[in-house]
Design a protein around this motif. Structure first.
Motif, PDB file in Angstrom:
ATOM      1  N   LEU A  40      -1.038  -3.125  -5.375  1.00 56.52           N
ATOM      2  CA  LEU A  40      -1.448  -2.917  -6.760  1.00 56.52           C
ATOM      3  C   LEU A  40      -0.852  -3.999  -7.642  1.00 56.52           C
ATOM      4  O   LEU A  40       0.354  -4.247  -7.608  1.00 56.52           O
ATOM      5  N   ILE A  41      -1.724  -4.645  -8.434  1.00 57.46           N
ATOM      6  CA  ILE A  41      -1.303  -5.657  -9.394  1.00 57.46           C
ATOM      7  C   ILE A  41      -1.764  -5.199 -10.776  1.00 57.46           C
ATOM      8  O   ILE A  41      -2.957  -5.000 -11.001  1.00 57.46           O
ATOM      9  N   THR A  42      -0.833  -5.030 -11.695  1.00 61.94           N
ATOM     10  CA  THR A  42      -1.153  -4.610 -13.056  1.00 61.94           C
ATOM     11  C   THR A  42      -0.340  -5.442 -14.041  1.00 61.94           C
ATOM     12  O   THR A  42       0.626  -6.114 -13.647  1.00 61.94           O
ATOM     13  N   PRO A  43      -0.666  -5.392 -15.326  1.00 68.89           N
ATOM     14  CA  PRO A  43       0.152  -6.104 -16.313  1.00 68.89           C
ATOM     15  C   PRO A  43       1.586  -5.590 -16.397  1.00 68.89           C
ATOM     16  O   PRO A  43       2.449  -6.276 -16.949  1.00 68.89           O
ATOM     17  N   LYS A  44       1.854  -4.408 -15.827  1.00 63.81           N
ATOM     18  CA  LYS A  44       3.195  -3.819 -15.926  1.00 63.81           C
ATOM     19  C   LYS A  44       4.020  -3.969 -14.660  1.00 63.81           C
ATOM     20  O   LYS A  44       5.186  -3.563 -14.645  1.00 63.81           O
ATOM     21  N   GLY A  45       3.439  -4.524 -13.589  1.00 61.39           N
ATOM     22  CA  GLY A  45       4.217  -4.680 -12.374  1.00 61.39           C
ATOM     23  C   GLY A  45       3.360  -4.775 -11.129  1.00 61.39           C
ATOM     24  O   GLY A  45       2.127  -4.696 -11.179  1.00 61.39           O
ATOM     25  N   LEU A  46       4.041  -4.943  -9.975  1.00 64.34           N
ATOM     26  CA  LEU A  46       3.398  -5.074  -8.676  1.00 64.34           C
ATOM     27  C   LEU A  46       3.906  -3.970  -7.760  1.00 64.34           C
ATOM     28  O   LEU A  46       5.060  -3.537  -7.862  1.00 64.34           O
ATOM     29  N   ARG A  47       3.039  -3.544  -6.823  1.00 65.85           N
ATOM     30  CA  ARG A  47       3.446  -2.453  -5.925  1.00 65.85           C
ATOM     31  C   ARG A  47       2.799  -2.612  -4.555  1.00 65.85           C
ATOM     32  O   ARG A  47       1.628  -2.987  -4.439  1.00 65.85           O
ATOM     33  N   ILE A  48       3.581  -2.313  -3.520  1.00 68.23           N
ATOM     34  CA  ILE A  48       3.082  -2.168  -2.157  1.00 68.23           C
ATOM     35  C   ILE A  48       3.363  -0.739  -1.709  1.00 68.23           C
ATOM     36  O   ILE A  48       4.470  -0.221  -1.923  1.00 68.23           O
ATOM     37  N   VAL A  49       2.372  -0.114  -1.075  1.00 62.85           N
ATOM     38  CA  VAL A  49       2.545   1.231  -0.520  1.00 62.85           C
ATOM     39  C   VAL A  49       2.325   1.160   0.983  1.00 62.85           C
ATOM     40  O   VAL A  49       1.310   0.621   1.445  1.00 62.85           O
ATOM     41  N   VAL A  50       3.291   1.696   1.746  1.00 61.82           N
ATOM     42  CA  VAL A  50       3.172   1.729   3.203  1.00 61.82           C
ATOM     43  C   VAL A  50       3.474   3.139   3.699  1.00 61.82           C
ATOM     44  O   VAL A  50       4.141   3.930   3.021  1.00 61.82           O
ATOM     45  N   LEU A  51       2.983   3.457   4.884  1.00 61.37           N
ATOM     46  CA  LEU A  51       3.191   4.765   5.482  1.00 61.37           C
ATOM     47  C   LEU A  51       4.551   4.822   6.165  1.00 61.37           C
ATOM     48  O   LEU A  51       4.872   3.974   7.000  1.00 61.37           O
ATOM     49  N   LEU A  52       5.336   5.840   5.809  1.00 61.16           N
ATOM     50  CA  LEU A  52       6.614   6.072   6.496  1.00 61.16           C
ATOM     51  C   LEU A  52       6.437   6.993   7.693  1.00 61.16           C
ATOM     52  O   LEU A  52       6.971   6.747   8.768  1.00 61.16           O
ATOM     53  N   ALA A  53       5.724   8.101   7.503  1.00 55.66           N
ATOM     54  CA  ALA A  53       5.595   9.082   8.593  1.00 55.66           C
ATOM     55  C   ALA A  53       4.468  10.047   8.277  1.00 55.66           C
ATOM     56  O   ALA A  53       4.049  10.192   7.128  1.00 55.66           O
ATOM     57  N   GLU A  54       3.969  10.701   9.337  1.00 50.85           N
ATOM     58  CA  GLU A  54       3.041  11.810   9.186  1.00 50.85           C
ATOM     59  C   GLU A  54       3.745  13.093   9.625  1.00 50.85           C
ATOM     60  O   GLU A  54       4.651  13.071  10.465  1.00 50.85           O
ATOM     61  N   ALA A  55       3.317  14.214   9.053  1.00 54.96           N
ATOM     62  CA  ALA A  55       3.958  15.491   9.325  1.00 54.96           C
ATOM     63  C   ALA A  55       3.778  15.887  10.789  1.00 54.96           C
ATOM     64  O   ALA A  55       2.791  15.526  11.443  1.00 54.96           O
ATOM     65  N   ASP A  56       4.752  16.651  11.285  1.00 52.31           N
ATOM     66  CA  ASP A  56       4.669  17.197  12.631  1.00 52.31           C
ATOM     67  C   ASP A  56       3.429  18.094  12.745  1.00 52.31           C
ATOM     68  O   ASP A  56       3.272  19.044  11.992  1.00 52.31           O
TER      69      ASP A  56
END
Length: 226
Positions: free
Chosen positions: A166-182
């Protein structure tokens, strides 16, 4: 009479069990942020760990390579026909010299608890050298940064864990998967249990380094074109 007494005893035992379970869950929720970020916090200067404003969210803040950073773990139970997911949202806050929003989402299948991707009005053609299954949306194609600036910083999205840039005038962001539920626990008890999932410091450092490099690229582009 004995049935009444037995019922009272069983009710008392059940009440005690429920109280103990509630206390144990409260202790687990309180300690979860420290456990989740125990290793990752070591790569930040002045790290601070806390529970988020909503259940299932945990926050780590600090400085990395001279930049303020925000790292949030978010439990997402919105996706239909899928297991709940634990997402890591890595944010480089601060003014960015762009006037529009650009959102790259991998394999979008429905609403998420962490993104406004579905509300952006315009879908942009994905260049052939971008990761497969990437979809790009924006609020105004004329105001978003050139896609060739972004292409060198997509290493996190060439594997199964990368989800959003995500690129916006207020900042940058990366989202990645940590885990899926059991699967078994969620199927029987409907509980989103992610086991011993923790934030890997190498993963966090890689995401932050990509965001900083992308920010430098956007700043240089803005300087050349302004």
């Amino acid at each position: 009479m004995w049935q009444t007494i037995l019922g009272i005893v069983l009710a008392g035992l059940l009440a005690g069990l429920l109280v103990r379970q509630a206390i144990r869950r409260a202790r687990q929720r309180k300690s979860e942020p420290d456990r989740l970020f125990e290793r990752a916090r070591t790569i930040l200067d002045h790290p601070s760990v806390a529970a988020g404003a909503t259940a299932g969210t945990y926050l780590l803040t600090g400085r990395f390579a001279g930049h303020d950073v925000q790292v949030k773990a978010v439990t997402d139970t919105l996706a239909l026909r899928k297991l709940p997911s634990l997402w890591l949202m890595v944010t480089l806050p601060g003014a960015v010299p762009v006037s529009g929003t650009l959102d790259l989402m991998m394999r979008p299948t429905g609403p998420t608890s962490f993104s406004n991707f579905d509300h952006l009005p315009t879908t942009v053609a994905t260049p052939p050298d971008f990761p497969e299954h990437a979809v790009i949306r924006t609020d105004d194609p004329a105001l978003m940064p050139p896609l060739e600036l972004i292409q060198p910083h997509l290493s996190a999205f060439r594997g199964p864990r990368g989800k959003e840039l995500l690129i916006t005038p207020k900042g940058l962001r990366i989202v990645v998967l940590l885990a899926e539920a059991d699967r078994a626990r969620y199927g029987v008890l409907r509980q989103a249990d992610f086991g011993d999932a923790v934030v890997d410091p190498e993963l966090l450092a890689s995401c932050l380094s990509e965001l900083i490099a992308l920010r430098v690229g956007i700043d240089n582009w803005h300087t050349r074109t302004s």
